[in-house]
Enzyme design. Structure first.
Site, short mmCIF file in Angstrom:
data_model
loop_
_atom_site.label_atom_id
_atom_site.label_comp_id
_atom_site.label_asym_id
_atom_site.label_seq_id
_atom_site.Cartn_x
_atom_site.Cartn_y
_atom_site.Cartn_z
N ASN A 1 0.90 -1.19 -0.04
CA ASN A 1 -0.02 -0.03 -0.12
C ASN A 1 0.65 1.22 -0.02
O ASN A 1 1.96 1.23 0.62
CB ASN A 1 -0.84 0.02 1.19
CG ASN A 1 -1.74 1.15 1.59
OD1 ASN A 1 -2.35 1.41 0.56
ND2 ASN A 1 -1.64 1.92 2.61
N SER B 1 4.71 6.71 2.20
CA SER B 1 5.43 5.56 2.62
C SER B 1 4.64 4.42 1.80
O SER B 1 3.39 4.48 1.73
CB SER B 1 5.20 5.29 4.25
OG SER B 1 5.61 6.27 4.81
#
Ligand SMILES: Nc1nc2c(c(=O)[nH]1)N[C@@H](CN(C=O)c1ccc(C(=O)N[C@@H](CCC(=O)O)C(=O)O)cc1)CN2
Ligand SMILES: NCC(=O)N[C@@H]1O[C@H](COP(=O)([O-])[O-])[C@@H](O)[C@H]1O
Length: 207
Positions: A114, A143
């Site tokens: 993700n 991230s």
């Protein structure tokens, strides 16, 4: 003549416009990219990213989470069947806005990543740019992480930082972060799809 290893069949899950999906699809057009985008699946019917995927010639599907009477696992089993039929080997979440149960996450753990719009572990969840501004941060970012059952808590594969500038609001900050996402995500997917980065016993292993 050098033969390239077989490319991983990737399914991208979206809920909206799909700009990260577009960046990944563009990157995957390179013949030496270690993954092919084989499917774009949305939980939102008519999501803008579906048409953008079709412009790349990528197969698309919709599994509307609202059709499952708040039964998250039933929704996820329906998604998983679409992934199976399309012979998907790796799942990429790109603006996918559903928290998933342990059932789905455990099936795909180590094969699902993700991108989150913050410097994890800071600012998990939603409205991350608002959280960063309210916290008075001078830097922010995004991230890429493996997905685990705990929300936004998976081992981080890569991060990119941006400055928070005087006068920034959510929109200006989101725009600056998104530009970094579009570069970071294809690089991170290449690392994982090639096997240079893997999740081993719950931690990142780099070859
Ligand atoms: N089990 C996990 N599921 C998901 C993860 C994860 O790490 N573990 N990452 C998220 C992506 N995400 C942030 O990066 C995120 C997505 C959705 C939500 C959320 O609160 N969703 C609500 C609905 C919100 C809406 O429809 O706008 C919900 O599911 O009830 C928080 C963070 C993907 N899933
Ligand atoms: N918690 C998940 C989350 O907030 N993801 C964020 O949604 C946006 C989707 O944009 P896109 O649909 O244009 O890729 C991106 O900024 C992504 O980081």
């Amino acid at each position: 003549m050098t033969t390239l290893p077989a490319r991983k069949r990737v399914g991208i899950l979206i809920s909206g416009r799909g700009s990260n999906m577009v960046s990944l699809a563009q990157a995957a057009q390179a013949p030496d990219f270690p993954a092919e985008i084989a499917l774009v699946l949305s939980n939102v019917p008519g999501a803008g990213g579906l048409e953008r995927a079709r412009e790349f010639g990528i197969a698309t599907a919709t599994v509307d989470h609202r059709a499952f009477n708040k039964d998250r696992e039933a929704f996820e089993r329906a998604m998983d069947e679409v992934l199976r039929v399309n012979q998907i080997e790796f799942v990429v979440l790109a603006g996918f806005m559903r928290i998933m149960t342990s059932w789905f996450v455990r099936r795909w753990e180590g094969r699902m990543i993700n991108i989150h719009p913050s410097l994890l572990p800071l600012f998990k969840g939603t409205h991350t740019h608002r959280q960063a501004l309210e916290a008075g941060m001078t830097e922010h970012g995004c991230s890429v992480h493996f997905v685990v059952p705990e929300l936004d808590a998976g081992p981080v594969i890569a991060q990119a930082k941006v400055p928070v500038l005087p006068g920034d609001d959510e929109e200006s900050l989101a725009t600056r972060v998104l530009a970094q996402e579009h570069t970071l995500y294809p690089r991170a997917l290449a690392e994982v799809a090639s096997g240079r980065v893997a999740l081993v016993d719950g931690v990142i292993a780099r070859r």
